[in-house]
Motif scaffolding. Structure first.
Motif, PDB file in Angstrom:
ATOM      1  N   LEU A 116       1.285  -1.663  -0.017  1.00  0.00           N
ATOM      2  CA  LEU A 116       0.337   0.062  -0.705  1.00  0.00           C
ATOM      3  C   LEU A 116       0.859   1.259   0.063  1.00  0.00           C
ATOM      4  O   LEU A 116       0.367   2.446  -0.957  1.00  0.00           O
ATOM      5  CB  LEU A 116      -1.015   0.131   0.979  1.00  0.00           C
ATOM      6  N   SER A 154      -7.024  -0.878  -4.113  1.00  0.00           N
ATOM      7  CA  SER A 154      -8.063   0.097  -2.763  1.00  0.00           C
ATOM      8  C   SER A 154      -7.997  -1.118  -2.587  1.00  0.00           C
ATOM      9  O   SER A 154      -9.069  -0.319  -1.028  1.00  0.00           O
ATOM     10  CB  SER A 154      -9.111  -0.147  -4.649  1.00  0.00           C
ATOM     11  N   GLU A 155      -7.474  -2.171  -2.104  1.00  0.00           N
ATOM     12  CA  GLU A 155      -7.760  -2.707  -0.918  1.00  0.00           C
ATOM     13  C   GLU A 155      -6.195  -3.650  -1.713  1.00  0.00           C
ATOM     14  O   GLU A 155      -5.625  -4.452  -2.325  1.00  0.00           O
ATOM     15  CB  GLU A 155      -8.896  -3.454  -1.289  1.00  0.00           C
ATOM     16  N   VAL A 156      -5.707  -4.400  -0.543  1.00  0.00           N
ATOM     17  CA  VAL A 156      -4.922  -5.561  -0.489  1.00  0.00           C
ATOM     18  C   VAL A 156      -5.868  -6.792   1.157  1.00  0.00           C
ATOM     19  O   VAL A 156      -6.232  -6.107   2.134  1.00  0.00           O
ATOM     20  CB  VAL A 156      -3.158  -5.273   0.949  1.00  0.00           C
ATOM     21  N   SER A 161      -0.787   3.038  -2.658  1.00  0.00           N
ATOM     22  CA  SER A 161      -1.458   3.261  -2.708  1.00  0.00           C
ATOM     23  C   SER A 161      -2.580   3.521  -4.161  1.00  0.00           C
ATOM     24  O   SER A 161      -3.442   3.733  -3.669  1.00  0.00           O
ATOM     25  CB  SER A 161      -1.515   4.032  -1.935  1.00  0.00           C
TER      26      SER A 161
END
Length: 68
Positions: free
Chosen positions: A2, A10-12, A6
């Protein structure tokens, strides 16, 4: 991941599993699979592979220069 990407990620998320499964996907595409790729990735290789899927035009600074 991220910190590096980043704006592109949008997501990990981590999903627990069993039986030695370790795989990483980005945008639905495989990035790393333990059995196929042989173990676990080092962070440099992982960042490079994720970048290649989510924003291949982006440079990773010193990570890209080391391999050149």
């Amino acid at each position: 991941m991220l910190a590096t990407s980043s704006d592109e990620l949008s997501e990990v998320a981590l999903q627990p599993g069993t039986g030695g499964v370790f795989s990483i996907e980005a945008n639905g595409q495989p990035v790393w699979e333990r059995k196929t790729d042989g173990g676990f990735p080092d962070i440099t290789e992982l960042k490079r592979r994720v970048r290649d899927v989510v924003c291949p035009e982006r440079e990773l600074g010193h990570i890209d220069r080391k391999g050149s």
